[in-house]
Design a protein around this motif. Structure first.
Motif, PDB file in Angstrom:
ATOM      1  N   GLY A  35      20.774  80.376 -14.667  1.00 52.61           N
ATOM      2  CA  GLY A  35      21.061  81.128 -15.887  1.00 52.61           C
ATOM      3  C   GLY A  35      20.626  80.381 -17.127  1.00 52.61           C
ATOM      4  N   ASN A  36      21.235  80.712 -18.251  1.00 50.57           N
ATOM      5  CA  ASN A  36      20.865  80.216 -19.579  1.00 50.57           C
ATOM      6  C   ASN A  36      19.462  80.689 -19.921  1.00 50.57           C
ATOM      7  N   TRP A  37      18.465  79.793 -20.068  1.00 51.13           N
ATOM      8  CA  TRP A  37      17.136  80.251 -20.452  1.00 51.13           C
ATOM      9  C   TRP A  37      16.387  80.933 -19.310  1.00 51.13           C
ATOM     10  N   SER A  38      16.890  80.817 -18.123  1.00 51.88           N
ATOM     11  CA  SER A  38      16.304  81.531 -16.989  1.00 51.88           C
ATOM     12  C   SER A  38      17.060  82.834 -16.761  1.00 51.88           C
ATOM     13  N   THR A  92      26.599  76.202 -17.772  1.00 48.96           N
ATOM     14  CA  THR A  92      26.393  74.812 -17.362  1.00 48.96           C
ATOM     15  C   THR A  92      27.541  74.344 -16.475  1.00 48.96           C
ATOM     16  N   GLN A  93      28.766  74.569 -16.921  1.00 49.11           N
ATOM     17  CA  GLN A  93      29.911  74.157 -16.110  1.00 49.11           C
ATOM     18  C   GLN A  93      29.940  74.897 -14.766  1.00 49.11           C
ATOM     19  N   ASP A  94      29.648  76.187 -14.781  1.00 44.42           N
ATOM     20  CA  ASP A  94      29.678  76.955 -13.537  1.00 44.42           C
ATOM     21  C   ASP A  94      28.587  76.501 -12.580  1.00 44.42           C
ATOM     22  N   THR A  95      27.440  76.107 -13.103  1.00 46.88           N
ATOM     23  CA  THR A  95      26.370  75.599 -12.234  1.00 46.88           C
ATOM     24  C   THR A  95      26.787  74.294 -11.589  1.00 46.88           C
ATOM     25  N   ILE A  96      27.440  73.430 -12.334  1.00 46.79           N
ATOM     26  CA  ILE A  96      27.929  72.167 -11.775  1.00 46.79           C
ATOM     27  C   ILE A  96      29.001  72.458 -10.712  1.00 46.79           C
ATOM     28  N   ARG A  97      29.870  73.423 -10.992  1.00 42.61           N
ATOM     29  CA  ARG A  97      30.872  73.814  -9.989  1.00 42.61           C
ATOM     30  C   ARG A  97      30.200  74.296  -8.703  1.00 42.61           C
ATOM     31  N   LEU A  98      29.168  75.119  -8.842  1.00 45.28           N
ATOM     32  CA  LEU A  98      28.490  75.639  -7.657  1.00 45.28           C
ATOM     33  C   LEU A  98      27.793  74.521  -6.895  1.00 45.28           C
ATOM     34  N   ALA A  99      27.159  73.604  -7.601  1.00 45.44           N
ATOM     35  CA  ALA A  99      26.530  72.464  -6.931  1.00 45.44           C
ATOM     36  C   ALA A  99      27.551  71.698  -6.111  1.00 45.44           C
ATOM     37  N   SER A 100      28.737  71.523  -6.673  1.00 43.41           N
ATOM     38  CA  SER A 100      29.795  70.827  -5.943  1.00 43.41           C
ATOM     39  C   SER A 100      30.203  71.590  -4.689  1.00 43.41           C
ATOM     40  N   LEU A 101      30.397  72.905  -4.809  1.00 39.67           N
ATOM     41  CA  LEU A 101      30.785  73.720  -3.656  1.00 39.67           C
ATOM     42  C   LEU A 101      29.724  73.707  -2.558  1.00 39.67           C
ATOM     43  N   MET A 102      28.458  73.623  -2.958  1.00 36.12           N
ATOM     44  CA  MET A 102      27.358  73.680  -1.999  1.00 36.12           C
ATOM     45  C   MET A 102      26.881  72.295  -1.564  1.00 36.12           C
ATOM     46  N   GLU A 103      27.533  71.255  -2.079  1.00 37.44           N
ATOM     47  CA  GLU A 103      27.199  69.869  -1.752  1.00 37.44           C
ATOM     48  C   GLU A 103      25.746  69.552  -2.098  1.00 37.44           C
TER      49      GLU A 103
END
Length: 312
Positions: A35-38, A92-103
């Motif tokens: 998301g964001n600019w994409s 940004t925060q949600d992307t970091i959260r998703l990265a954490s969930l997906m390892e």
């Protein structure tokens, strides 16, 4: 090194079409913009956060095509002084959260850029004069950039994400080696570089020298080329706000790998990366206005494959 791409490079394709094309191209790994600019053409950030089954199906489809996930991307401006800043911060925060969930161990992004006191829009100060320039810079770094990034690093570390890979990009607070280290020294080594040579090239830097200076601070690499158009650049310099569709008039253009710098240069680029310890993903980003995405991707993959063979 692994050859991958940010999937926005084939953003006109559906998720399944993009996976088939990636296999056809011989890619090994993919980077997904959230998301964001994409427009996030291949991932639904909120659906992925909400449902473990959705995440499992997403990963399974990628694995079924012999691919892996290299990184998530949320490039935007969470420091924008207007309402857009809050939206970009949330993504940004949600992307970091998703990265954490997906390892997934790294998130690619940009530093963001605030305005000066009272500004409605970001203000990119790249000169020390007139005198107010230095005052605005001090305000930006001391009151906005460093406090924001201290909080974001803590947020990221609490979720187990220890690599925030900043693309050194124009109209950002972090746009070169010096500003990357300025932020990293202030907030810690969670911050590293997503080194994309296309941006320092139009700003007049030497990516080979920059790689040696960055060393272990390089956490990720975008493979994208820039061609300086010599006549226009000689007349006007390379500070050029003309839009990319006017590529015949611009002083520089993003271009398919090999059309700005040849295979020898890219071999030197990859050799420099290996010498500082980076032997990881080269994520192709196609932004060439003169070639179709698939044609540009084919040529870029072929060049990197030749470079990899010659380095092995």
């Amino acid at each position: 090194m692994k050859i991958g791409m940010i999937t926005d490079s084939l953003g006109d394709l559906s998720f399944d079409e993009m996976l088939r094309a990636s296999t056809e191209l011989g890619l090994q790994t993919l980077e997904f913009a959230c998301g964001n600019w994409s427009s996030a053409p291949h991932i639904d950030l909120q659906a992925m956060l909400a449902n473990a089954a959705t995440r499992k199906e997403f990963v399974a489809k990628i694995r079924d095509h012999g691919l892996t996930i290299a990184a998530l991307n949320c490039s935007g401006n969470p420091l924008h002084p207007g309402p857009k800043g809050k939206v970009h911060h949330s993504v940004t925060q949600d992307t970091i959260r998703l990265a954490s969930l997906m390892e997934i161990d790294r998130v690619v992004m940009m530093s963001g850029l605030p305005g000066g006191p009272g500004d409605a829009n970001p203000n990119w100060i790249i000169t020390d004069w007139p005198p107010e320039c230095l005052k605005i810079q001090r305000y930006q770094w001391e009151e906005r950039i460093i406090p924001y990034w201290r909080d974001l690093v803590a947020f990221s570390n609490n979720l187990g994400i220890h690599k925030l890979c900043l693309e050194l990009h124009g109209h950002q607070a972090v746009y070169n080696v010096q500003t990357l280290f300025k932020l990293r020294d202030a907030v810690g080594e969670t911050v590293g570089a997503n080194y994309d040579p296309s941006h320092p090239l139009w700003m007049g830097a030497d990516p080979i020298a920059a790689i040696r200076a960055l060393g272990s601070a390089i956490y990720y690499v975008h493979a994208k080329d820039t061609r300086i158009e010599p006549i226009t650049a000689a007349i006007d310099g390379t500070l050029d706000p003309r839009p990319p569709n006017l590529y015949a008039e611009r002083a520089w253009n993003y271009i398919t790998l090999g059309y700005g710098h040849g295979e020898t240069w890219w071999r030197q680029f990859c050799t420099a990366l290996k010498q500082v310890g980076y032997d990881d993903v080269l994520s192709i980003e196609h932004e060439d206005m003169m070639l179709t995405p698939m044609e540009g991707m084919r040529k870029s993959v072929a060049l990197l494959r030749n470079v990899a063979i010659n380095l092995s």
